[in-house]
Motif scaffolding. Structure first.
Motif, mmCIF file in Angstrom:
data_model
loop_
_atom_site.group_PDB
_atom_site.id
_atom_site.type_symbol
_atom_site.label_atom_id
_atom_site.label_comp_id
_atom_site.label_asym_id
_atom_site.label_seq_id
_atom_site.Cartn_x
_atom_site.Cartn_y
_atom_site.Cartn_z
ATOM 1 N N GLY A 1 32.571 25.368 52.800
ATOM 2 C CA GLY A 1 32.263 24.312 53.771
ATOM 3 C C GLY A 1 33.338 24.154 54.828
ATOM 4 O O GLY A 1 33.050 23.806 55.975
ATOM 5 N N LYS B 1 32.740 26.781 57.468
ATOM 6 C CA LYS B 1 31.614 26.410 58.334
ATOM 7 C C LYS B 1 32.034 25.329 59.324
ATOM 8 O O LYS B 1 31.671 25.369 60.507
ATOM 9 C CB LYS B 1 30.448 25.924 57.489
ATOM 10 C CG LYS B 1 29.211 25.556 58.289
ATOM 11 C CD LYS B 1 28.080 25.137 57.373
ATOM 12 C CE LYS B 1 26.844 24.764 58.193
ATOM 13 N NZ LYS B 1 25.720 24.326 57.327
ATOM 14 N N LYS C 1 32.066 25.623 63.466
ATOM 15 C CA LYS C 1 31.341 24.698 64.343
ATOM 16 C C LYS C 1 32.221 24.171 65.465
ATOM 17 O O LYS C 1 31.717 23.790 66.526
ATOM 18 C CB LYS C 1 30.794 23.530 63.525
ATOM 19 C CG LYS C 1 29.554 23.863 62.702
ATOM 20 C CD LYS C 1 29.003 22.624 62.025
ATOM 21 C CE LYS C 1 27.708 22.937 61.296
ATOM 22 N NZ LYS C 1 27.141 21.729 60.627
ATOM 23 N N GLU D 1 24.124 27.585 61.888
ATOM 24 C CA GLU D 1 23.028 27.045 61.095
ATOM 25 C C GLU D 1 23.074 27.603 59.678
ATOM 26 O O GLU D 1 23.390 28.776 59.461
ATOM 27 C CB GLU D 1 21.675 27.394 61.741
ATOM 28 C CG GLU D 1 21.520 26.902 63.171
ATOM 29 C CD GLU D 1 21.507 25.390 63.275
ATOM 30 O OE1 GLU D 1 21.179 24.745 62.252
ATOM 31 O OE2 GLU D 1 21.810 24.862 64.358
ATOM 32 N N SER D 2 22.760 26.731 58.699
ATOM 33 C CA SER D 2 22.722 27.147 57.295
ATOM 34 C C SER D 2 21.515 28.043 57.053
ATOM 35 O O SER D 2 20.425 27.815 57.589
ATOM 36 C CB SER D 2 22.662 25.922 56.383
ATOM 37 O OG SER D 2 23.807 25.117 56.549
ATOM 38 N N LEU E 1 19.448 30.649 53.861
ATOM 39 C CA LEU E 1 19.261 30.899 52.447
ATOM 40 C C LEU E 1 19.321 32.396 52.205
ATOM 41 O O LEU E 1 18.505 33.159 52.727
ATOM 42 C CB LEU E 1 17.916 30.348 51.960
ATOM 43 C CG LEU E 1 17.580 30.602 50.482
ATOM 44 C CD1 LEU E 1 18.642 29.950 49.593
ATOM 45 C CD2 LEU E 1 16.200 30.089 50.138
ATOM 46 N N ASP E 2 20.303 32.821 51.436
ATOM 47 C CA ASP E 2 20.458 34.233 51.127
ATOM 48 C C ASP E 2 19.520 34.580 49.977
ATOM 49 O O ASP E 2 19.762 34.213 48.825
ATOM 50 C CB ASP E 2 21.914 34.526 50.746
ATOM 51 C CG ASP E 2 22.159 36.013 50.559
ATOM 52 O OD1 ASP E 2 21.224 36.791 50.821
ATOM 53 O OD2 ASP E 2 23.268 36.384 50.146
ATOM 54 N N PRO F 1 25.220 30.468 49.162
ATOM 55 C CA PRO F 1 25.275 29.832 50.478
ATOM 56 C C PRO F 1 25.548 30.841 51.573
ATOM 57 O O PRO F 1 26.267 31.822 51.373
ATOM 58 C CB PRO F 1 26.429 28.828 50.336
ATOM 59 C CG PRO F 1 27.288 29.391 49.251
ATOM 60 C CD PRO F 1 26.354 30.087 48.302
ATOM 61 N N PHE G 1 25.331 31.131 56.242
ATOM 62 C CA PHE G 1 24.996 30.504 57.520
ATOM 63 C C PHE G 1 25.074 31.555 58.625
ATOM 64 O O PHE G 1 25.759 32.573 58.492
ATOM 65 C CB PHE G 1 25.900 29.298 57.835
ATOM 66 C CG PHE G 1 27.365 29.610 57.815
ATOM 67 C CD1 PHE G 1 27.989 30.163 58.916
ATOM 68 C CD2 PHE G 1 28.130 29.327 56.700
ATOM 69 C CE1 PHE G 1 29.336 30.446 58.905
ATOM 70 C CE2 PHE G 1 29.481 29.605 56.675
ATOM 71 C CZ PHE G 1 30.092 30.168 57.776
ATOM 72 N N THR H 1 25.694 36.845 60.327
ATOM 73 C CA THR H 1 25.443 36.090 59.095
ATOM 74 C C THR H 1 26.687 36.148 58.221
ATOM 75 O O THR H 1 27.243 37.222 57.975
ATOM 76 C CB THR H 1 24.248 36.681 58.328
ATOM 77 O OG1 THR H 1 23.088 36.655 59.169
ATOM 78 C CG2 THR H 1 23.964 35.875 57.080
ATOM 79 N N LYS I 1 28.078 35.268 54.489
ATOM 80 C CA LYS I 1 27.617 35.024 53.126
ATOM 81 C C LYS I 1 28.814 34.823 52.206
ATOM 82 O O LYS I 1 29.848 35.456 52.364
ATOM 83 C CB LYS I 1 26.775 36.208 52.616
ATOM 84 C CG LYS I 1 25.506 36.457 53.415
ATOM 85 C CD LYS I 1 24.731 37.624 52.830
ATOM 86 C CE LYS I 1 23.456 37.888 53.622
ATOM 87 N NZ LYS I 1 22.689 39.031 53.055
ATOM 88 N N TYR I 2 28.625 33.930 51.240
ATOM 89 C CA TYR I 2 29.667 33.694 50.241
ATOM 90 C C TYR I 2 29.455 34.641 49.064
ATOM 91 O O TYR I 2 28.408 34.622 48.422
ATOM 92 C CB TYR I 2 29.633 32.242 49.766
ATOM 93 C CG TYR I 2 30.726 31.907 48.783
ATOM 94 C CD1 TYR I 2 32.026 31.706 49.219
ATOM 95 C CD2 TYR I 2 30.451 31.798 47.421
ATOM 96 C CE1 TYR I 2 33.045 31.397 48.327
ATOM 97 C CE2 TYR I 2 31.456 31.492 46.520
ATOM 98 C CZ TYR I 2 32.755 31.298 46.978
ATOM 99 O OH TYR I 2 33.749 31.001 46.097
#
Length: 279
Positions: free
Chosen positions: A122, A125, A129, A136-137, A139-140, A146, A148, A155, A157-158
């Motif tokens: 977070g 992110k 910003k 924007e969030s 969905l993987d 998570p 975004f 993209t 990815k975590y």
């Protein structure tokens, strides 16, 4: 269709003659000069192994085809497209028409990079910003973790084991965005240990200052009102209750209440002065 030799010669601007017999060269050269007298044609007869310099018109013409040619360009108007050279011809065409008017084809390059990141997802992110307008969030669907997107070009990815991955299709803008995100992630990784140490030191220093301030306040109150000068202050039979946190004083004796309140306020101002950052 048959062409006469003279017609072929008339279409040439320069004619070179290589003959071993000079008398025949002279007669052929003279005949050609007489035949092409009405044209600006140069006729030379160099010797064998003699270097000859010939100048050609260097102007090049590009033709627009396909979607680019659908609209007639005005004078000084910029035309966008791909310049394709084949032999001595140049053509300007749209990217989508490349496979139609040539044997070339296009392809997309997908890039992926994995970076070590030990901070909160977070936080990353939030920092992005502050730099980019669109974060924007997402969905993987593969890892269900998570993720975004940044400007719908990149993209983030975590991944497991304290790593994040960046995915994007290579082009000029997307490559610039990915470089910026990578630089930000690396800077956050260097800042996290520093922030943690500074936070611990700040907490420790604040606790020590509060403890010293309470000791000073207690000592000054004792010197003013005697050994019993703690939270309950008794002077000449009059009792005052002092709240060290808020500074409120409760007493039936208004004179004692005023003395304790003024003394506590002055002690607070002396022990905890106004910070320099406050204007």
């Amino acid at each position: 269709m048959l062409y006469d030799e003279q017609d072929i010669l008339r279409s040439m601007d320069k004619i070179e003659i290589h003959l071993h017999l000079w008398n025949e060269i002279g007669r052929l050269k003279q005949k050609l000069i007489t035949q092409f007298a009405d044209r600006n044609t140069k006729i030379i007869s160099p010797k064998n192994c003699q270097s000859v310099e010939m100048y050609f018109n260097s102007e090049k013409m590009e033709k627009t085809i396909g979607r680019v040619a659908e609209k007639t360009a005005e004078v000084s108007e910029t035309v966008n497209g791909l310049l394709v050279k084949k032999a001595f011809t140049y053509q300007i065409m749209a990217l989508d028409d490349l496979h139609v008017f040539s044997q070339l084809s296009t392809t997309n390059i997908s890039q992926r990079i994995t970076i070590a990141y030990t901070g909160a997802f977070g936080v990353l992110k939030h920092r992005l910003k502050q730099i980019f307008e669109s974060v924007e969030s997402l969905l993987d669907e593969e890892s269900e973790g998570p993720a975004f997107g940044v400007h719908e070009r990149l993209t983030v990815k975590y991944e497991l084991e304290k790593h994040i991955s960046l995915h994007w299709r290579s082009d000029t803008i997307s490559d610039m965005v990915s470089d910026s995100v990578v630089a930000l992630v690396l800077n956050i990784g260097r800042e996290i240990p520093k922030v943690a140490v500074e936070s611990e030191e700040a907490t420790k220093t604040e606790e020590e200052n509060n403890y010293k301030a309470e000791k000073v306040i207690h000592a000054l109150l004792v010197s003013l009102f005697g050994e019993n000068g703690k939270l309950v202050i008794s002077v000449d039979g009059n009792v005052a209750h002092l709240d060290k946190q808020s500074g409120n004083v409760e007493s039936e004796n208004e004179s004692l209440k005023e003395r304790v309140s003024v003394a506590f306020q002055r002690i607070q101002n002396a022990v905890k002065p106004i910070p320099l950052s406050v204007s």
